[in-house]
Write a protein that holds these residues in place. Structure first.
Motif, mmCIF file in Angstrom:
data_model
loop_
_atom_site.group_PDB
_atom_site.id
_atom_site.type_symbol
_atom_site.label_atom_id
_atom_site.label_comp_id
_atom_site.label_asym_id
_atom_site.label_seq_id
_atom_site.Cartn_x
_atom_site.Cartn_y
_atom_site.Cartn_z
ATOM 1 N N ILE A 193 43.692 58.157 39.427
ATOM 2 C CA ILE A 193 43.944 59.550 39.819
ATOM 3 C C ILE A 193 44.989 60.167 38.898
ATOM 4 C CG2 ILE A 193 44.931 61.030 41.616
ATOM 5 C CD1 ILE A 193 43.547 59.423 43.672
ATOM 6 N N ILE A 194 46.071 59.433 38.683
ATOM 7 C CA ILE A 194 47.151 59.980 37.863
ATOM 8 C C ILE A 194 46.655 60.301 36.458
ATOM 9 C CG2 ILE A 194 49.378 59.440 36.783
ATOM 10 C CD1 ILE A 194 50.023 57.848 39.345
ATOM 11 N N SER A 195 45.888 59.373 35.876
ATOM 12 C CA SER A 195 45.463 59.644 34.504
ATOM 13 C C SER A 195 44.389 60.731 34.467
ATOM 14 C CB SER A 195 45.030 58.357 33.791
ATOM 15 O OG SER A 195 43.725 58.029 34.128
ATOM 16 N N SER A 196 43.584 60.847 35.530
ATOM 17 C CA SER A 196 42.602 61.938 35.562
ATOM 18 C C SER A 196 43.297 63.290 35.617
ATOM 19 C CB SER A 196 41.677 61.815 36.776
ATOM 20 O OG SER A 196 40.984 60.608 36.741
ATOM 21 N N ILE A 197 44.347 63.351 36.409
ATOM 22 C CA ILE A 197 45.085 64.615 36.504
ATOM 23 C C ILE A 197 45.717 64.932 35.150
ATOM 24 C CG2 ILE A 197 47.075 65.781 37.547
ATOM 25 C CD1 ILE A 197 46.475 64.180 40.118
ATOM 26 N N ARG A 198 46.354 63.924 34.577
ATOM 27 C CA ARG A 198 47.063 64.145 33.309
ATOM 28 C C ARG A 198 46.102 64.572 32.208
ATOM 29 N NH1 ARG A 198 49.835 59.094 32.102
ATOM 30 N NH2 ARG A 198 51.237 59.638 33.790
ATOM 31 N N ASN A 199 44.903 64.013 32.202
ATOM 32 C CA ASN A 199 43.969 64.309 31.118
ATOM 33 C C ASN A 199 42.927 65.367 31.482
ATOM 34 O OD1 ASN A 199 45.199 62.288 29.532
ATOM 35 N ND2 ASN A 199 43.996 60.741 30.620
ATOM 36 N N ASN A 200 43.223 66.093 32.552
ATOM 37 C CA ASN A 200 42.267 67.126 32.987
ATOM 38 C C ASN A 200 40.870 66.582 33.222
ATOM 39 O OD1 ASN A 200 43.605 69.525 33.339
ATOM 40 N ND2 ASN A 200 43.807 69.789 31.094
ATOM 41 N N LYS A 201 40.786 65.444 33.870
ATOM 42 C CA LYS A 201 39.468 64.850 34.073
ATOM 43 C C LYS A 201 39.156 64.667 35.553
ATOM 44 C CE LYS A 201 38.523 62.700 29.719
ATOM 45 N NZ LYS A 201 38.870 61.590 28.853
ATOM 46 N N MET A 202 39.712 65.548 36.383
ATOM 47 C CA MET A 202 39.472 65.403 37.813
ATOM 48 C C MET A 202 37.999 65.556 38.173
ATOM 49 S SD MET A 202 41.797 64.167 39.401
ATOM 50 C CE MET A 202 41.418 64.122 41.139
ATOM 51 N N GLU A 203 37.282 66.389 37.393
ATOM 52 C CA GLU A 203 35.852 66.559 37.676
ATOM 53 C C GLU A 203 35.126 65.221 37.561
ATOM 54 O OE1 GLU A 203 33.713 68.908 38.893
ATOM 55 O OE2 GLU A 203 35.688 69.696 39.431
ATOM 56 N N GLU A 204 35.427 64.531 36.467
ATOM 57 C CA GLU A 204 34.809 63.222 36.250
ATOM 58 C C GLU A 204 35.145 62.252 37.373
ATOM 59 O OE1 GLU A 204 35.413 61.342 32.286
ATOM 60 O OE2 GLU A 204 35.080 63.418 31.602
ATOM 61 N N PHE A 205 36.416 62.289 37.749
ATOM 62 C CA PHE A 205 36.863 61.417 38.833
ATOM 63 C C PHE A 205 36.053 61.696 40.095
ATOM 64 C CE2 PHE A 205 39.376 60.772 42.647
ATOM 65 C CZ PHE A 205 39.833 59.482 42.501
ATOM 66 N N LYS A 206 35.935 62.990 40.420
ATOM 67 C CA LYS A 206 35.218 63.363 41.646
ATOM 68 C C LYS A 206 33.752 62.955 41.577
ATOM 69 C CE LYS A 206 38.276 66.861 43.346
ATOM 70 N NZ LYS A 206 38.932 68.055 42.815
ATOM 71 N N ASN A 207 33.161 63.157 40.411
ATOM 72 C CA ASN A 207 31.749 62.789 40.263
ATOM 73 C C ASN A 207 31.525 61.299 40.455
ATOM 74 O OD1 ASN A 207 30.775 65.321 39.881
ATOM 75 N ND2 ASN A 207 31.070 65.271 37.639
ATOM 76 N N LYS A 208 32.471 60.539 39.926
ATOM 77 C CA LYS A 208 32.337 59.090 40.040
ATOM 78 C C LYS A 208 32.336 58.672 41.504
ATOM 79 C CE LYS A 208 34.844 54.819 39.173
ATOM 80 N NZ LYS A 208 36.034 54.193 38.609
ATOM 81 N N TYR A 209 33.227 59.281 42.289
ATOM 82 C CA TYR A 209 33.382 58.825 43.670
ATOM 83 C C TYR A 209 32.381 59.443 44.637
ATOM 84 C CZ TYR A 209 37.258 55.886 42.507
ATOM 85 O OH TYR A 209 38.006 54.876 41.984
ATOM 86 N N LYS A 210 31.810 60.586 44.267
ATOM 87 C CA LYS A 210 30.960 61.226 45.266
ATOM 88 C C LYS A 210 29.603 60.524 45.449
ATOM 89 C CE LYS A 210 28.565 65.254 43.239
ATOM 90 N NZ LYS A 210 28.143 64.743 41.979
ATOM 91 N N ASP A 211 29.212 59.718 44.473
ATOM 92 C CA ASP A 211 27.915 59.039 44.568
ATOM 93 C C ASP A 211 27.969 57.653 45.203
ATOM 94 O OD1 ASP A 211 26.631 61.089 43.408
ATOM 95 O OD2 ASP A 211 26.843 60.303 41.360
ATOM 96 N N ILE A 212 29.147 57.269 45.631
ATOM 97 C CA ILE A 212 29.276 55.896 46.125
ATOM 98 C C ILE A 212 28.805 55.775 47.572
ATOM 99 C CG2 ILE A 212 31.045 54.200 46.764
ATOM 100 C CD1 ILE A 212 32.522 55.199 44.230
ATOM 101 N N ASP A 213 28.127 54.674 47.878
ATOM 102 C CA ASP A 213 27.681 54.447 49.257
ATOM 103 C C ASP A 213 28.739 53.702 50.073
ATOM 104 O OD1 ASP A 213 25.049 55.518 48.889
ATOM 105 O OD2 ASP A 213 24.611 53.725 47.696
ATOM 106 N N VAL A 214 29.399 52.772 49.412
ATOM 107 C CA VAL A 214 30.413 51.988 50.113
ATOM 108 C C VAL A 214 31.664 51.944 49.246
ATOM 109 C CG1 VAL A 214 30.980 49.744 51.114
ATOM 110 C CG2 VAL A 214 28.599 50.537 51.122
ATOM 111 N N GLU A 239 34.726 63.600 51.889
ATOM 112 C CA GLU A 239 33.413 63.840 51.300
ATOM 113 C C GLU A 239 32.457 62.685 51.616
ATOM 114 O OE1 GLU A 239 33.557 65.617 47.560
ATOM 115 O OE2 GLU A 239 31.448 65.229 47.108
ATOM 116 N N LEU A 240 32.974 61.466 51.468
ATOM 117 C CA LEU A 240 32.132 60.301 51.748
ATOM 118 C C LEU A 240 31.851 60.180 53.243
ATOM 119 C CD1 LEU A 240 33.716 57.653 49.344
ATOM 120 C CD2 LEU A 240 31.580 58.913 49.035
ATOM 121 N N TYR A 241 32.893 60.382 54.014
ATOM 122 C CA TYR A 241 32.793 60.223 55.463
ATOM 123 C C TYR A 241 31.743 61.170 56.049
ATOM 124 C CZ TYR A 241 34.341 59.894 60.316
ATOM 125 O OH TYR A 241 34.391 59.702 61.666
ATOM 126 N N GLU A 242 31.757 62.408 55.565
ATOM 127 C CA GLU A 242 30.800 63.378 56.091
ATOM 128 C C GLU A 242 29.362 63.028 55.767
ATOM 129 O OE1 GLU A 242 32.447 67.046 54.667
ATOM 130 O OE2 GLU A 242 34.128 66.779 56.077
#
Ligand code: ADP
Ligand code: MG
Length: 451
Positions: A193-214, A239-242
């Protein structure tokens, strides 16, 4: 002693000193390629491992080697790129020769994408009264992810099987349903999270986590005090919980005892299933030891298992460490194992791991636990958390280190020694009446042994 046996003995020691993941990551494809009078050459697969061992683990390695061979003064690290992919060969070779490869358990690797290690399964997880509920909940989740207990929150002190259970759930769901599973240590999640914020990559971070089942996050207590991370995690969680995706968490304490956790996150955790694992009793520890020995094709009599279980009142990780030591001892000495040499081995292990407390350790553990700065203890802050930490430190200095009241006063910033006496008595009294303080103190003491 052959180079191979020497290295096995060194590894058995190091395995006790460092976390399992680190051990597997850094020591797996290594060996001793040469011993020359007072110098040992350790071969490693690449420069990354070389630097890491030389910088981080050099002391551990040298100490362990010196214990076995006093003449060794120096260690060389050499790169041998053929080491990086010979696990399969090693396996086949040892089978052909009919030898029992007792270190075969080192050969499992963590899958880069899922973070899962196939060595953790329900099959090799021993169930007892101490972990029955946690196991049942985890097993139910593995049968019906996303619908039974969400989130599943498992907490216990260290070395009692949280990671094993979490990983077992992940492995099973992935195997059975082919779902997208991600296991991640909280520390790693935080740094992502910290490095995503620092490198302006929060979108990528979110995309990675939104497709996870578990989503499995281990040691979530590390989120304590990290507000920005908690906020991002809260969004990921929702997002996952919903979408009825399963979330599994572990921690070294209950959600209620995690300091500086935002209320909304705490209430999310409490909205699912919370279960703990306690210390196993002697019989169970003995049974676990027996199972572990069998897994490694090593015979241990019931008498010896029970003896070991009884004389070590600690966690399962330590039990495994002792077993590894005994196996190595056996490989080197080749005399029949009996209760007397087991006693000797245990004596040596206990001698080499003193659990002495010190002022610095007490200071560090208590302030870590309450998540405050060491300087606040010696200062004059009257904040509730600070006052409590200060009192606990005073109590431990007196009780464990036998410091005099004036000496304590001096050590923690020149307080009046009547304040010190008052604080000591206060904690002593609370330990009798207040289960929260009791629980917290036992956590702190546990950490004191482990630092
Ligand atoms: P934690 O995550 O709680 O610190 P781990 O899951 O890392 O503990 O467990 C420590 C070691 O003990 C691991 O090698 C694990 O496989 C083993 N272990 C823990 N509980 C059990 C169990 N019930 N049965 C078999 N092995 C166990
Ligand atoms: Mg763990």
């Amino acid at each position: 002693m052959t180079n191979e046996n020497l290295w096995k003995a060194v590894l058995a020691q190091i395995q006790l000193d460092i976390s399992e993941a680190n051990f597997n990551t850094w020591f797996k494809h290594t060996n001793i390629s040469n011993v020359d009078k007072n110098e040992v050459t350790i071969s490693v697969p690449n420069s990354f491992v070389k630097n890491w061992l030389a910088n981080k683990y050099h002391k551990n390695i040298l100490k362990a080697i010196k214990e076995l061979n006093k003449d060794i003064k120096n260690i060389n690290y050499a790169i041998d790129s053929s080491l990086s992919n010979n696990t399969k060969e090693e396996k086949t070779k040892s089978k052909e020769e009919g030898s029992v490869n007792q270190m075969e358990f080192l050969n499992f690797t963590t899958d880069y994408e899922t973070g899962l290690n196939p060595k953790y399964t329900f099959d090799n997880f021993v169930i007892g009264p101490f972990n029955e509920l946690a196991h049942a909940a985890a097993f139910a989740v593995s049968e019906n992810p996303g619908s039974m207990y969400n989130p599943l929150f498992i907490y216990s002190k260290t070395g009692l099987g949280k990671t094993h259970l979490l990983q077992a759930v992940g492995n099973k769901i992935k195997e059975k349903n082919g779902n997208k599973v991600l296991y991640i240590q909280a520390q790693k999640f935080i740094s992502e999270i910290i490095s995503s914020i620092r490198n302006n990559k929060m979108e990528e971070f979110k995309n990675k986590y939104k497709d996870i089942d578990v989503l499995i996050i281990d040691d979530i207590q590390f989120l304590s005090g990290k507000e920005k991370t908690q906020e991002e995690f809260f969004h990921t969680f929702n997002e996952l919980y919903e979408k009825n995706k399963q979330i599994i968490l572990s921690s070294d304490r209950s959600p209620r005892s995690i300091n500086s956790l935002t209320d909304r996150l705490r209430s999310r955790f409490e909205g699912g299933m919370i279960t703990d694992i306690i210390y196993p009793d002697t019989e169970t520890r003995s049974a676990i030891l027996k199972t572990k020995a069998q897994e490694k094709n090593f015979f241990l009599s019931d008498e010896i298992c029970y003896y070991i279980a009884e004389s070590t009142k600690k966690n399962i990780r330590e039990l495994e460490g002792i077993l590894n030591k005994i196996i190595v001892h056996q490989q080197i000495n080749k005399v029949p194992l009996n209760i007397n040499n087991v006693k000797d081995i245990l004596k040596k292990i206990i001698q080499t791991s003193p659990t002495s407390y010190s002022f610095d350790k007490i200071m560090k553990c208590v302030t870590n636990f309450y998540d405050i700065n060491e300087r606040e203890i010696t200062g004059s802050s009257r904040k509730k958390e600070v006052v409590k930490s200060r009192q606990i430190i005073i109590y431990l200095l007196r009780k464990e280190l036998n410091y005099s009241y004036p000496h304590i006063a001096k050590k923690i910033g020149g307080k009046d020694h009547t304040t010190i006496i008052y604080s000591f008595n206060k904690i002593e009294k609370e330990l009798k009446n207040n289960s929260e303080v009791k629980e917290e103190l036992s956590f702190i003491k546990e950490n004191l042994v482990n630092v």
